[in-house]
Motif scaffolding. Structure first.
Motif, mmCIF file in Angstrom:
data_model
loop_
_atom_site.group_PDB
_atom_site.id
_atom_site.type_symbol
_atom_site.label_atom_id
_atom_site.label_comp_id
_atom_site.label_asym_id
_atom_site.label_seq_id
_atom_site.Cartn_x
_atom_site.Cartn_y
_atom_site.Cartn_z
ATOM 1 N N LYS A 269 20.348 -16.438 -12.023
ATOM 2 C CA LYS A 269 19.563 -17.541 -12.589
ATOM 3 C C LYS A 269 18.620 -18.167 -11.565
ATOM 4 N N ASN A 270 18.717 -17.736 -10.318
ATOM 5 C CA ASN A 270 17.956 -18.390 -9.254
ATOM 6 C C ASN A 270 16.964 -17.408 -8.626
ATOM 7 N N GLN A 271 15.706 -17.514 -9.029
ATOM 8 C CA GLN A 271 14.666 -16.616 -8.529
ATOM 9 C C GLN A 271 14.455 -16.772 -7.025
ATOM 10 N N GLN A 272 14.575 -18.000 -6.543
ATOM 11 C CA GLN A 272 14.355 -18.236 -5.112
ATOM 12 C C GLN A 272 15.419 -17.529 -4.278
ATOM 13 N N MET A 273 16.675 -17.588 -4.717
ATOM 14 C CA MET A 273 17.745 -16.911 -3.998
ATOM 15 C C MET A 273 17.562 -15.398 -4.049
ATOM 16 N N GLN A 274 17.110 -14.887 -5.189
ATOM 17 C CA GLN A 274 16.853 -13.457 -5.303
ATOM 18 C C GLN A 274 15.800 -13.027 -4.292
ATOM 19 N N GLN A 275 14.765 -13.854 -4.143
ATOM 20 C CA GLN A 275 13.703 -13.524 -3.190
ATOM 21 C C GLN A 275 14.216 -13.571 -1.755
ATOM 22 N N GLN A 276 15.109 -14.523 -1.463
ATOM 23 C CA GLN A 276 15.671 -14.627 -0.119
ATOM 24 C C GLN A 276 16.507 -13.394 0.224
ATOM 25 N N LEU A 277 17.153 -12.812 -0.769
ATOM 26 C CA LEU A 277 17.932 -11.602 -0.545
ATOM 27 C C LEU A 277 17.043 -10.367 -0.481
ATOM 28 N N ARG A 278 15.978 -10.363 -1.298
ATOM 29 C CA ARG A 278 15.101 -9.192 -1.379
ATOM 30 C C ARG A 278 14.210 -9.067 -0.143
ATOM 31 N N ALA A 279 13.742 -10.196 0.394
ATOM 32 C CA ALA A 279 12.754 -10.181 1.485
ATOM 33 C C ALA A 279 13.211 -9.376 2.709
ATOM 34 N N PRO A 280 14.412 -9.611 3.250
ATOM 35 C CA PRO A 280 14.806 -8.835 4.442
ATOM 36 C C PRO A 280 15.000 -7.348 4.160
ATOM 37 N N ILE A 281 15.408 -7.006 2.930
ATOM 38 C CA ILE A 281 15.560 -5.588 2.577
ATOM 39 C C ILE A 281 14.190 -4.925 2.560
ATOM 40 N N VAL B 90 23.732 -8.566 -3.034
ATOM 41 C CA VAL B 90 24.448 -9.664 -3.703
ATOM 42 C C VAL B 90 25.949 -9.523 -3.479
ATOM 43 N N MET B 91 26.459 -8.299 -3.554
ATOM 44 C CA MET B 91 27.892 -8.071 -3.338
ATOM 45 C C MET B 91 28.298 -8.463 -1.921
ATOM 46 N N ASN B 92 27.461 -8.126 -0.951
ATOM 47 C CA ASN B 92 27.757 -8.481 0.437
ATOM 48 C C ASN B 92 27.830 -9.996 0.611
ATOM 49 N N GLN B 93 26.927 -10.705 -0.053
ATOM 50 C CA GLN B 93 26.940 -12.165 0.023
ATOM 51 C C GLN B 93 28.136 -12.742 -0.722
ATOM 52 N N ALA B 94 28.469 -12.127 -1.863
ATOM 53 C CA ALA B 94 29.555 -12.641 -2.706
ATOM 54 C C ALA B 94 30.898 -12.582 -1.987
ATOM 55 N N ARG B 95 31.051 -11.638 -1.054
ATOM 56 C CA ARG B 95 32.319 -11.511 -0.326
ATOM 57 C C ARG B 95 32.614 -12.753 0.517
ATOM 58 N N GLN B 96 31.596 -13.539 0.772
ATOM 59 C CA GLN B 96 31.807 -14.767 1.535
ATOM 60 C C GLN B 96 32.437 -15.863 0.687
ATOM 61 N N LYS C 98 0.825 -1.211 0.000
ATOM 62 C CA LYS C 98 0.000 0.000 0.000
ATOM 63 C C LYS C 98 0.861 1.265 0.000
ATOM 64 N N ALA C 99 2.033 1.191 0.628
ATOM 65 C CA ALA C 99 2.932 2.350 0.676
ATOM 66 C C ALA C 99 3.822 2.421 -0.563
ATOM 67 N N GLU C 100 3.623 1.436 -1.478
ATOM 68 C CA GLU C 100 4.400 1.370 -2.727
ATOM 69 C C GLU C 100 5.901 1.307 -2.447
ATOM 70 N N ILE C 101 6.257 0.514 -1.454
ATOM 71 C CA ILE C 101 7.667 0.323 -1.111
ATOM 72 C C ILE C 101 8.252 -0.754 -2.014
ATOM 73 N N GLU C 102 9.406 -0.477 -2.582
ATOM 74 C CA GLU C 102 10.061 -1.420 -3.479
ATOM 75 C C GLU C 102 11.545 -1.520 -3.138
ATOM 76 N N VAL C 103 12.130 -2.633 -3.505
ATOM 77 C CA VAL C 103 13.573 -2.826 -3.364
ATOM 78 C C VAL C 103 14.218 -2.443 -4.685
ATOM 79 N N SER C 104 15.092 -1.452 -4.656
ATOM 80 C CA SER C 104 15.705 -0.949 -5.886
ATOM 81 C C SER C 104 16.768 -1.911 -6.406
ATOM 82 N N ASP C 105 17.121 -1.749 -7.678
ATOM 83 C CA ASP C 105 18.168 -2.579 -8.274
ATOM 84 C C ASP C 105 19.500 -2.369 -7.555
ATOM 85 N N SER C 106 19.780 -1.131 -7.178
ATOM 86 C CA SER C 106 21.050 -0.845 -6.492
ATOM 87 C C SER C 106 21.091 -1.524 -5.121
#
Length: 445
Positions: free
Chosen positions: A396-408, A376-382, A362-370
């Motif tokens: 290539k992995n939509q599920q992983m993208q969602q796992q990263l997007r959800a907490p943001i 992803v960069m923070n995870q890649a450092r591991q 309802k607040a039109e909150i979105e996770v930006s590409d940046s």
């Protein structure tokens, strides 16, 4: 096309969809006409292949495509008209298994609908924001900890024996079956006794040595040692002790500051103060978030999709089981039963998850590409050296993208609610802040 409701029980929905043979035939015909101009076939000019021949050649494949499109179209139309949003992927299955060309297509659609989320007066939520101010004593304490971690070593008096924690400077040559092996020798090597840097049993045998002493150390390489030709074998290290040094706490001065990348001690103190302030702010936010979720959980009640609760309870039980059995890394273990406690926690998580998602939408909150790129960069450092492969895997992995997007997304929604809630600041000590954090952790156990 006919859509008939067969189940409406709570959030459970069921529908029977009928795609008539005529509708299916018309769709196939449309596809043939659409494809005809581009088809080439021996004996015919491009675009002049008769439709009857095209149907004979491609009919079966087009019938399958037409079925799928018809059913998908019926589902999309249904969700658009009903306003239902399925909690999970709808279950779709064809019910007339003996279907043959010329028959109607009978399909059964079932799902659990997401519930209507009630409005929440966010301004009525009262939250306390604990504020801790950084004082000089806290900075001094942090500096002392840094000095301890940056300890130096100074020579012991002549004739003093090495104790655990001392640094021994030595030359050594390691041999297996009387032969020196590659990587088993070094000169002027500084070894801190008790650091666990060498093979188990090595450092303990050097406790008590003195400068200028010669000492043979006998150890067994572990059976699973990385160098297979040494695994499980006995080795003798001839050690020449050059110096024994005792640990001394580093002096808090400009030199210490430079060890930690600061220009001088004053700069280091400023950096420590800023870091402490960030830590206190993060801890305060964690407490506020917990208080907010508790408040929302009390204010809002609505029916929950059983499938979501069941899935979440299973994940909670699985996670807790692995925490209690850390030695089991994989999933080759007995089936884990969910308890009422797991279900209760799952209901809270699902309820709050749906509510936050609704508030964010309802607040039109979105996770930006940046923001996603940064995550992803923070995870890649591991995965040093494999950053590119990790990026490609995420793409290539939509599920992983969602796992990263959800907490943001959740964090941004929480920030949005904080701005609307009635927040009052209360200054407390860092000890009280720590106590509150410990109490919060105990509740999560």
């Amino acid at each position: 096309m006919q859509v008939t409701e067969t189940l409406n029980d709570g959030l459970k929905r069921g529908y029977a969809i009928t795609v008539t043979a005529t509708e299916l035939e018309n769709k196939v015909q449309e596809k043939l006409v659409e494809a005809q101009p581009e088809v080439e076939m021996k004996g015919f000019r491009k675009g002049k292949v008769p439709l009857a021949l095209l149907k004979k050649q491609f009919g079966q494949r087009l019938i399958g495509e037409a079925m799928q499109e018809a059913v998908d179209g019926a589902m999309n139309k249904h969700f658009e008209e009903s306003g239902d949003r399925p909690a999970m992927q709808p279950d779709v299955k064809m019910t007339n298994d003996d279907w043959k060309e010329g028959d109607d297509v009978q399909v059964e659609l079932s799902y659990e609908a997401l519930p209507e989320i009630p409005e929440v007066d966010l301004a009525s939520i009262q939250l306390e924001k604990p504020v801790v101010k950084v004082d000089e004593a806290s900075v001094d304490e942090a500096l002392e900890n840094l000095a301890e971690n940056a300890q130096d070593f100074e020579p012991r008096d002549e004739g003093d024996a090495a104790v655990d924690g001392d640094q021994v400077v030595m030359d050594f040559v390691g041999k297996v079956d009387g032969e020196a092996f590659e990587g088993g020798s070094a000169e002027d090597f500084p070894l801190v006794l008790g650091s666990g840097s060498f093979i188990p049993g090595f450092e303990e045998q050097l406790v008590g040595v003195k400068a200028t002493e010669e000492k043979d150390v006998t150890v067994n390489f572990p059976d699973e040692y990385q160098a297979e030709h040494l695994a499980g074998k006995e080795a003798v290290f001839s050690c020449s002790i050059k110096e024994v040094r005792r640990p001394v706490t580093a002096t808090i001065n400009d030199d210490l500051a430079k060890k930690f990348g600061a220009e001088d001690l004053a700069t280091l103190r400023t950096q420590i103060s800023e870091r402490l302030q960030e830590e206190y702010a993060d801890a305060s936010r964690a407490l506020m978030k917990r208080a907010l979720l508790d408040a929302l959980d009390e204010k809002v009640s609505f029916e929950l999709p059983p499938s979501l609760v069941e899935t979440e309870a299973g994940q909670i039980a699985h996670q807790l089981w692995h925490e209690e059995n850390p030695d089991v890394q994989g999933h080759d273990h007995p089936e884990i039963e969910t308890t009422d406690e797991h279900k209760k926690l799952a209901e809270r998580r699902v309820r709050l998850g749906l509510l936050l998602a609704e508030l964010g939408q309802k607040a039109e909150i979105e996770v930006s590409d940046s923001e996603m790129t940064q995550a992803v960069m923070n995870q890649a450092r591991q995965y040093p050296g494999q950053e590119r492969e990790f990026f490609e895997f995420i793409q290539k992995n939509q599920q992983m993208q969602q796992q990263l997007r959800a907490p943001i997304f959740e964090d941004k929604v929480v920030t949005y609610v904080f701005e609307l809630a009635d927040v009052s600041e209360t200054e407390i000590s860092k000890d009280d802040l720590q106590k509150k954090l410990e109490e919060m952790d105990e509740k999560d156990v």
